[in-house]
Design a protein around this motif. Structure first.
Motif, PDB file in Angstrom:
ATOM      1  N   LEU A  96       0.947  -1.259   0.072  1.00 67.71           N
ATOM      2  CA  LEU A  96       0.019  -0.070   0.088  1.00 67.71           C
ATOM      3  C   LEU A  96       1.027   1.103   0.100  1.00 67.71           C
ATOM      4  O   LEU A  96       1.890   1.239   0.427  1.00 67.71           O
ATOM      5  CB  LEU A  96      -0.778   0.194   1.427  1.00 67.71           C
ATOM      6  N   THR A  97       0.336   2.327  -0.596  1.00 67.60           N
ATOM      7  CA  THR A  97       1.228   3.584  -0.589  1.00 67.60           C
ATOM      8  C   THR A  97       0.926   4.143   0.807  1.00 67.60           C
ATOM      9  O   THR A  97      -0.010   3.692   1.639  1.00 67.60           O
ATOM     10  CB  THR A  97       0.809   4.486  -1.502  1.00 67.60           C
ATOM     11  N   VAL A  98       1.492   5.188   1.075  1.00 70.40           N
ATOM     12  CA  VAL A  98       1.347   5.910   2.340  1.00 70.40           C
ATOM     13  C   VAL A  98       0.005   6.343   2.428  1.00 70.40           C
ATOM     14  O   VAL A  98      -0.705   6.439   3.609  1.00 70.40           O
ATOM     15  CB  VAL A  98       2.323   7.060   2.636  1.00 70.40           C
ATOM     16  N   VAL A  99      -0.611   7.047   1.298  1.00 71.22           N
ATOM     17  CA  VAL A  99      -1.994   7.748   1.632  1.00 71.22           C
ATOM     18  C   VAL A  99      -2.921   6.646   1.594  1.00 71.22           C
ATOM     19  O   VAL A  99      -3.822   6.766   2.278  1.00 71.22           O
ATOM     20  CB  VAL A  99      -2.196   8.518   0.501  1.00 71.22           C
ATOM     21  N   GLU A 100      -2.825   5.525   1.206  1.00 75.20           N
ATOM     22  CA  GLU A 100      -3.901   4.344   1.019  1.00 75.20           C
ATOM     23  C   GLU A 100      -3.644   3.721   2.497  1.00 75.20           C
ATOM     24  O   GLU A 100      -4.858   3.605   3.074  1.00 75.20           O
ATOM     25  CB  GLU A 100      -3.312   3.384   0.233  1.00 75.20           C
ATOM     26  N   THR A 101      -2.512   3.666   3.139  1.00 73.62           N
ATOM     27  CA  THR A 101      -2.503   3.157   4.488  1.00 73.62           C
ATOM     28  C   THR A 101      -3.385   4.018   5.497  1.00 73.62           C
ATOM     29  O   THR A 101      -3.916   3.531   6.161  1.00 73.62           O
ATOM     30  CB  THR A 101      -0.878   3.064   4.877  1.00 73.62           C
ATOM     31  N   LEU A 102      -2.957   5.370   5.254  1.00 70.00           N
ATOM     32  CA  LEU A 102      -3.730   6.203   6.194  1.00 70.00           C
ATOM     33  C   LEU A 102      -5.166   6.303   6.021  1.00 70.00           C
ATOM     34  O   LEU A 102      -5.965   6.347   6.901  1.00 70.00           O
ATOM     35  CB  LEU A 102      -3.270   7.559   5.976  1.00 70.00           C
ATOM     36  N   GLU A 103      -5.662   5.919   4.705  1.00 69.54           N
ATOM     37  CA  GLU A 103      -7.271   6.068   4.412  1.00 69.54           C
ATOM     38  C   GLU A 103      -7.643   5.006   4.717  1.00 69.54           C
ATOM     39  O   GLU A 103      -8.774   4.845   5.417  1.00 69.54           O
ATOM     40  CB  GLU A 103      -7.367   6.321   3.051  1.00 69.54           C
ATOM     41  N   LEU A 104      -6.917   3.587   5.047  1.00 70.71           N
ATOM     42  CA  LEU A 104      -7.448   2.514   5.520  1.00 70.71           C
ATOM     43  C   LEU A 104      -7.726   2.717   6.978  1.00 70.71           C
ATOM     44  O   LEU A 104      -8.699   2.188   7.441  1.00 70.71           O
ATOM     45  CB  LEU A 104      -6.353   1.399   5.282  1.00 70.71           C
ATOM     46  N   PHE A 105      -6.498   3.201   7.726  1.00 71.03           N
ATOM     47  CA  PHE A 105      -6.925   3.424   9.258  1.00 71.03           C
ATOM     48  C   PHE A 105      -7.980   4.415   9.455  1.00 71.03           C
ATOM     49  O   PHE A 105      -8.440   4.440  10.512  1.00 71.03           O
ATOM     50  CB  PHE A 105      -5.557   3.642   9.814  1.00 71.03           C
ATOM     51  N   ALA A 106      -8.098   5.405   8.632  1.00 72.07           N
ATOM     52  CA  ALA A 106      -9.167   6.484   8.822  1.00 72.07           C
ATOM     53  C   ALA A 106     -10.473   5.792   8.736  1.00 72.07           C
ATOM     54  O   ALA A 106     -11.412   6.008   9.604  1.00 72.07           O
ATOM     55  CB  ALA A 106      -9.004   7.560   7.806  1.00 72.07           C
ATOM     56  N   SER A 107     -10.785   4.600   7.905  1.00 77.56           N
ATOM     57  CA  SER A 107     -12.139   4.109   8.051  1.00 77.56           C
ATOM     58  C   SER A 107     -12.541   3.367   9.311  1.00 77.56           C
ATOM     59  O   SER A 107     -13.503   3.105   9.252  1.00 77.56           O
ATOM     60  CB  SER A 107     -12.044   2.940   6.791  1.00 77.56           C
ATOM     61  N   PHE A 108     -11.309   2.990  10.345  1.00 79.37           N
ATOM     62  CA  PHE A 108     -11.760   2.581  11.324  1.00 79.37           C
ATOM     63  C   PHE A 108     -12.518   3.534  12.368  1.00 79.37           C
ATOM     64  O   PHE A 108     -12.800   3.027  13.535  1.00 79.37           O
ATOM     65  CB  PHE A 108     -10.761   1.887  11.929  1.00 79.37           C
ATOM     66  N   HIS A 109     -12.278   4.815  12.115  1.00 81.82           N
ATOM     67  CA  HIS A 109     -13.111   5.706  13.091  1.00 81.82           C
ATOM     68  C   HIS A 109     -13.965   6.582  12.665  1.00 81.82           C
ATOM     69  O   HIS A 109     -14.174   6.678  11.489  1.00 81.82           O
ATOM     70  CB  HIS A 109     -11.718   6.756  13.211  1.00 81.82           C
ATOM     71  N   ARG A 131       5.061   3.274  -1.666  1.00 79.59           N
ATOM     72  CA  ARG A 131       4.713   2.174  -1.150  1.00 79.59           C
ATOM     73  C   ARG A 131       5.493   2.082   0.287  1.00 79.59           C
ATOM     74  O   ARG A 131       6.594   2.500   0.423  1.00 79.59           O
ATOM     75  CB  ARG A 131       4.860   1.149  -2.226  1.00 79.59           C
ATOM     76  N   VAL A 132       4.758   1.503   1.158  1.00 81.68           N
ATOM     77  CA  VAL A 132       5.251   1.420   2.500  1.00 81.68           C
ATOM     78  C   VAL A 132       6.649   0.708   2.892  1.00 81.68           C
ATOM     79  O   VAL A 132       7.441   0.958   3.263  1.00 81.68           O
ATOM     80  CB  VAL A 132       4.376   0.499   3.577  1.00 81.68           C
ATOM     81  N   LYS A 133       6.842  -0.320   1.833  1.00 88.24           N
ATOM     82  CA  LYS A 133       8.024  -1.054   1.719  1.00 88.24           C
ATOM     83  C   LYS A 133       9.219  -0.479   1.163  1.00 88.24           C
ATOM     84  O   LYS A 133      10.504  -0.731   1.263  1.00 88.24           O
ATOM     85  CB  LYS A 133       7.838  -2.272   0.660  1.00 88.24           C
ATOM     86  N   HIS A 134       9.096   0.871   0.693  1.00 87.14           N
ATOM     87  CA  HIS A 134      10.056   1.507   0.264  1.00 87.14           C
ATOM     88  C   HIS A 134      10.271   2.729   1.289  1.00 87.14           C
ATOM     89  O   HIS A 134      11.340   3.703   0.830  1.00 87.14           O
ATOM     90  CB  HIS A 134       9.805   2.097  -1.143  1.00 87.14           C
ATOM     91  N   LEU A 135       9.849   2.909   2.179  1.00 86.28           N
ATOM     92  CA  LEU A 135      10.054   4.251   3.146  1.00 86.28           C
ATOM     93  C   LEU A 135      11.139   3.837   3.934  1.00 86.28           C
ATOM     94  O   LEU A 135      11.679   2.754   4.161  1.00 86.28           O
ATOM     95  CB  LEU A 135       8.647   4.106   4.091  1.00 86.28           C
ATOM     96  N   SER A 136      11.867   5.040   4.411  1.00 89.95           N
ATOM     97  CA  SER A 136      13.101   4.994   5.068  1.00 89.95           C
ATOM     98  C   SER A 136      12.606   4.687   6.537  1.00 89.95           C
ATOM     99  O   SER A 136      11.291   4.869   6.972  1.00 89.95           O
ATOM    100  CB  SER A 136      13.669   6.194   5.151  1.00 89.95           C
TER     101      SER A 136
END
Length: 319
Positions: A96-109, A131-136
């Motif tokens: 997942l990309t950074v924004v996709e990850t944040l949108e996923l967790f936003a859906s829980f609230h 994508r998360v796997k490419h983050l520092s």
């Protein structure tokens, strides 16, 4: 009592046992609304267990914990809607990309902050499509904090948030923590970095062997617990240790020629007495006074080693 002084987290005589092993012993502390409170201690001191009990993941063996006047273990829904946790590590979806990850967790609230605002606040806007796997390491740590912030919590709990980060990434993290406090968020964090505690925490509690060994403002604790202080000053011309002794200056004295001046350092357990002697001594003409009361790291090491030294002494006496 004003809002800032009101406690939003209270821990009263908390103890935690696992069989015959005691992890926490009579831990008491409170965290005020809008402050950054630090939980310090060596590895195995009980920091993570304390945090897990505060957020409701563990139940106390004895004592009570209240978050916003609720039991975090019994009133899980109430607390989790208002408190967010950023653990030391978490498993994210690597593709997942950074924004996709944040949108996923936003859906829980039920109530969320705009994801783009959170990404900008945590300086992740440029990495939103990465994508998360490419983050520092620093970017991944900031994403974990972004996940904690997306639900607009009143309280954030950070478990060693700067672990493994390089110095610049740690300083960036401290700026993020300060900005959250400016928004009125209460922050409870654990750390074993003394500079982190000094830079961002208004108050700290030092845990040693499962008990609170000291608690208060970092600078106040250093002054109260430091056994010695260093008084530094300059004297025009030259002077010697013997001459300073003749003015009843007590302590370990070091003199260093510095051009037309002499730099003097006095290590003493009574800096006020040294300053009084210097003030009323004729002929010395001291100037540029500085008093250093040790450091938080000195206090931490002293507190961390004290129980162990005591236990070793008792065992030696028994033998």
């Amino acid at each position: 009592m004003n809002d800032h002084a009101k406690a939003v987290i209270t821990v009263d005589r908390l103890s935690k046992h696992y069989g015959d092993r005691t992890v926490l012993r009579d831990v008491s502390l409170s965290v005020r609304k809008g402050e950054v409170f630090g939980l310090l201690g060596p590895n195995g001191a009980g920091k993570t267990t304390t945090l897990e009990t505060i957020v409701g993941l563990r139940r106390p063996s004895a004592g009570t914990v209240r978050v916003l006047d609720h039991d975090p273990a019994s009133d899980r829904r109430f607390v989790t809607e208002r408190l967010a946790v950023q653990p030391q590590a978490a498993t994210l979806f690597p593709t997942l990309t950074v924004v996709e990850t944040l949108e996923l967790f936003a859906s829980f609230h039920a109530r969320v902050r705009p994801p783009e605002d959170v990404l900008d606040e945590l300086e992740l806007g440029d990495a939103r499509r990465v994508r998360v796997k490419h983050l520092s390491g620093g970017q991944e740590r900031r994403l974990l904090i972004a996940i904690a912030l997306i639900g607009d919590p009143e309280i954030i709990v950070l478990d060693e948030p700067s672990a493994g980060l390089d110095p610049q990434a740690r300083r960036n993290l401290w700026s993020i923590i300060r900005r959250q406090q400016e928004r009125g968020t209460t922050i409870l964090l654990s750390t074993h970095h003394m500079d982190e505690a000094t830079q961002v925490c208004e108050r700290i509690a030092v845990l040693v062997d499962g008990s609170v060994a000291a608690m208060g403002e970092p600078e106040t604790l250093v002054r109260e617990h430091a056994s010695t202080a260093t008084v530094t000053f300059e004297i025009p011309g030259t002077t010697t240790v013997a001459e300073l002794r003749s003015h009843d200056i007590a302590g370990a004295i070091t003199v260093t020629p510095k051009g037309t001046l002499t730099l003097v350092e006095v290590v003493t357990d009574d800096p006020d007495a040294v300053l009084r002697r210097l003030t009323f001594s004729t002929g010395l003409r001291p100037r540029g006074f500085r008093v250093a009361h040790g450091s938080l790291e000195d206090l931490f090491i002293d507190l961390a080693n004290r129980p162990r030294a005591s236990a070793e002494g008792e065992r030696a006496h028994e033998r």
